[in-house]
Enzyme design. Structure first.
Site, mmCIF file in Angstrom:
data_model
loop_
_atom_site.group_PDB
_atom_site.id
_atom_site.type_symbol
_atom_site.label_atom_id
_atom_site.label_comp_id
_atom_site.label_asym_id
_atom_site.label_seq_id
_atom_site.Cartn_x
_atom_site.Cartn_y
_atom_site.Cartn_z
ATOM 1 N N ASP A 222 38.237 35.180 48.120
ATOM 2 C CA ASP A 222 36.763 35.640 48.017
ATOM 3 C C ASP A 222 36.103 34.828 49.219
ATOM 4 O OD1 ASP A 222 34.350 36.288 46.332
ATOM 5 O OD2 ASP A 222 33.839 34.231 46.730
ATOM 6 N N GLU A 286 38.995 39.139 51.301
ATOM 7 C CA GLU A 286 37.568 39.896 51.209
ATOM 8 C C GLU A 286 37.081 39.383 52.458
ATOM 9 O OE1 GLU A 286 33.666 40.347 48.902
ATOM 10 O OE2 GLU A 286 34.523 38.528 49.262
HETATM 11 O O1 TEU Z 1 31.343 38.646 47.531
HETATM 12 C C1 TEU Z 1 31.050 38.256 49.080
HETATM 13 C C2 TEU Z 1 30.075 38.957 49.477
HETATM 14 O O2 TEU Z 1 29.645 38.557 50.718
HETATM 15 C C3 TEU Z 1 29.136 39.659 48.941
HETATM 16 O O3 TEU Z 1 27.775 39.186 48.512
HETATM 17 C C4 TEU Z 1 29.073 41.094 49.327
HETATM 18 O O4 TEU Z 1 28.546 41.108 50.706
HETATM 19 C C5 TEU Z 1 27.918 41.968 48.618
HETATM 20 O O5 TEU Z 1 28.325 41.630 47.129
HETATM 21 C C6 TEU Z 1 28.306 43.340 48.859
HETATM 22 O O6 TEU Z 1 27.393 44.066 48.137
HETATM 23 C C7 TEU Z 1 32.075 37.750 47.028
HETATM 24 C C8 TEU Z 1 32.280 38.481 45.431
HETATM 25 O O7 TEU Z 1 32.909 39.680 45.780
HETATM 26 C C9 TEU Z 1 31.012 38.386 44.696
HETATM 27 O O8 TEU Z 1 31.062 39.074 43.601
HETATM 28 C C10 TEU Z 1 30.608 37.049 44.614
HETATM 29 O O9 TEU Z 1 29.180 37.114 44.306
HETATM 30 C C11 TEU Z 1 30.176 36.417 46.218
HETATM 31 O O10 TEU Z 1 31.488 36.462 46.966
HETATM 32 C C12 TEU Z 1 30.210 34.945 46.204
HETATM 33 O O11 TEU Z 1 31.283 34.353 45.632
#
Ligand code: TEU
Length: 566
Positions: A222, A286
């Protein structure tokens, strides 16, 4: 034949015995919304285990589970309070072991979500940091700073939270006085770790080993681009888009994302994973990083194995854009010897069956509410099926998000009272947020909660139209989206498309994407027509599968993809 068309090689074939993750199809399970075993309205691990045979029959190679760790659930589990335990909402460690054992028995690999950028504020380390006070070893595991201004009442710098609002929160010290501030790039309940601290690094290597020892096959990492911050935490004046941290052209690099120092972390993790031998255990980043040349630095040979290709997800439904992103993704990945990945939906974005039903050219919305212009459901599904068929024909590894195999749209009329995504609250409703793509999956049309669980409860309400999309409405039904996915995944495997070479065919109308995949030495034409006029297949082409009905025998209508043997 296609010989009459000129072609351009954009990606060489992989060797046939290429290791599993170079071509795997990986199914994302969002545990709280896939299958509820105990009827409390929230999906759980025993629910997942029970329904794994469905995924084996679907024909995927692996599952990735979003976080199931002990967590106050302030961000649906992306706020972890104990990295070595399962939240009671989802089950127990024994349930996790049973899940992994069952998956392996069925030939499915299991990838778990790792959240290293931040923990929950309820993690014992953060609680200890609050108690210990400024300058302590405990505080140094997170990013605490004194505030600016004479009384320290201004945040240490101008960084924002990705979810909206300030990126810093001031704490009250043990003696009751207003104290230091801590950084949270996400919710106030998600304090960022200090990755300059060796203790943090050691702890995460131990966490990797904890799960590897339990037999898991890899980690989805993440916010992989966020761990290391620029020294001195300088201000960043340029505007960042709240949704994806996108930088405006020409603006300087943001000091909180994609810092060079982060790669050292992944090099050390790779060594840990490699020490477990064969079959490979993998890391998938990610990382919302642009341009692709920087994104593929995460998948250099001694770092991670895969990174999500968000440029593909964000591409507009235009032939030129799709050709461009396919070409540049493969070339960028090839430049470091990594497979490209492909993804159209996940738990953070509007499902592609809804997204592609919105007007072409507009910015991707962060959720859709009843007050917003509604996607065209029929058009969205038609394009979603065409997009999926194109995606699954491409070499590399593909990710499927639970429910997309049903053609499921987002819930677009959730009332504010149900919304749980912190984005909604932190942006004062300006950003609708991600709840719409997280609604529990329909399994049976005529059952409470559409068969999601044994009770009628669901943590988010399911829209009545979800019944039409239920698994039991599509199972065995010719032409259903579920049967399309099953057929396509079988063909992809049979023709080894995931390890094929890829050529771009030229000479067809501009609004057609035409590619030739040469998996296993066979020639598979992938043709997507985004134009209004039907397009004739080349003479002799033998249709293998189509995302929708053809006109006549060999005419591909608008918004349709065909795979044909040529
Ligand atoms: O997402 C990382 C992130 O940067 C997200 O905010 C993304 O940019 C956005 O949702 C895109 O629409 C990860 C996870 O996938 C997300 O579910 C979490 O909320 C976030 O990290 C924090 O851990």
């Amino acid at each position: 034949m296609t010989d009459t068309l000129s072609s351009q090689l954009i990606h060489p074939a992989a060797t046939e015995d290429a290791t599993w993750w170079r071509h795997a199809v990986i199914y994302q399970i969002y545990p709280r919304s896939w299958a509820d075993g105990d009827g409390d309205g929230v999906g759980d691990l025993p629910g997942v285990t029970q329904r794994l045979p469905y995924l084996q029959a679907l024909g995927v190679d692996a599952v990735w589970l979003s976080p199931f760790y002990r967590s106050p659930q302030a961000d649906a589990g992306y706020d972890v309070a104990d990295y070595r335990d399962i939240d009671p909402l989802f089950g127990t460690l024994e349930d996790a072991d049973a899940l992994v054992a069952k998956a392996h028995e069925l030939g499915l690999k299991v990838i778990v979500d790792l959240v290293p950028n931040h923990s929950s504020d309820e993690h014992p380390w953060f609680q200890a940091a609050l108690a210990a006070g400024p300058g302590s070893r405990e505080r140094n595991r997170y990013i605490f700073r004194d505030g600016r201004g004479p009384d320290g009442s201004e945040p240490p710098n101008d960084w924002h939270s990705v979810f909206g609002g300030q990126g810093w929160t001031r704490v009250t010290e043990a003696d009751g006085t207003p104290g230091q501030w801590y950084l949270h790039l996400f919710d106030v309940k998600q304090p960022d770790f200090n990755w300059d601290n060796a203790e943090v690094r050691e702890e995460f290597e131990a966490i990797l080993r904890f799960w590897l020892d339990r037999g898991i096959d890899g980690f989805r990492v993440d916010v992989a681009h966020g761990l290391v911050k620029e020294a001195g935490l300088p201000n960043y004046d340029a505007e960042l888009h709240i949704l994806d941290g996108e930088v405006r052209p020409g603006a300087p690099m943001p000091p909180m994302w994609d810092q060079d120092g982060v790669h050292e972390v992944y090099r050390s993790w790779r060594k840990v994973l490699d020490s477990y031998g064969k079959p490979d255990r993998i890391l998938c980043a990610e990382a919302w990083v642009r341009p692709q040349e920087r994104a593929v630095r995460y998948v250099r040979p001694d770092e991670m194995h895969q990174a999500f290709n968000f440029d593909f997800l964000q591409a507009q439904w235009r032939a030129e854009d799709l050709r461009e992103v396919i070409d540049s993704s493969l070339k960028a990945a090839d430049s470091v010897g990594a497979p490209s990945t492909w993804v159209l939906s996940n738990h953070d974005v509007v499902r592609h069956a809804s997204r592609l039903g919105l007007p072409v050219g507009q910015r991707r919305p962060n959720g859709i509410s009843a007050q917003d212009p509604q996607p065209d459901r029929e058009l969205g599904l038609r394009r979603a099926r065409a997009a999926t068929l194109l995606m699954l024909g491409l070499p590399g590894s593909a990710y499927i998000y639970q429910g997309e195999e049903l053609g499921l749209p987002d819930s677009t009329d959730l009332e504010a009272q149900y919304r749980q995504d912190p984005t909604f609250l932190r942006s004062n409703g300006e950003e609708v947020g991600r709840d719409g793509c997280r609604v529990p999956i329909p399994w049976k049309k005529d059952a409470p909660s559409f068969g999601f669980g044994p009770s009628g409860q669901t943590w988010l309400p399911q829209p009545p139209i979800y019944g039409e999309y239920a698994v039991d409405q599509q199972d065995g039904v010719d032409g259903s989206t579920l049967e399309l996915y099953r057929q396509v995944l079988r063909l992809r495997r049979e023709r080894a498309l995931g390890s094929g070479g890829l050529q771009l065919l030229e000479g067809l109308p501009d609004d057609v994407v035409a590619l030739l995949n040469t998996g296993r030495g066979e020639r598979t034409l992938l043709l997507t027509n985004l134009g209004e006029e039907p397009v004739r297949l080349p003479p002799g082409a033998e249709v293998l599968v189509a995302s929708g009905p053809l006109t006549g025998e060999d005419e591909v209508p608008t918004d349709t993809t065909v795979w044909a043997a040529v």
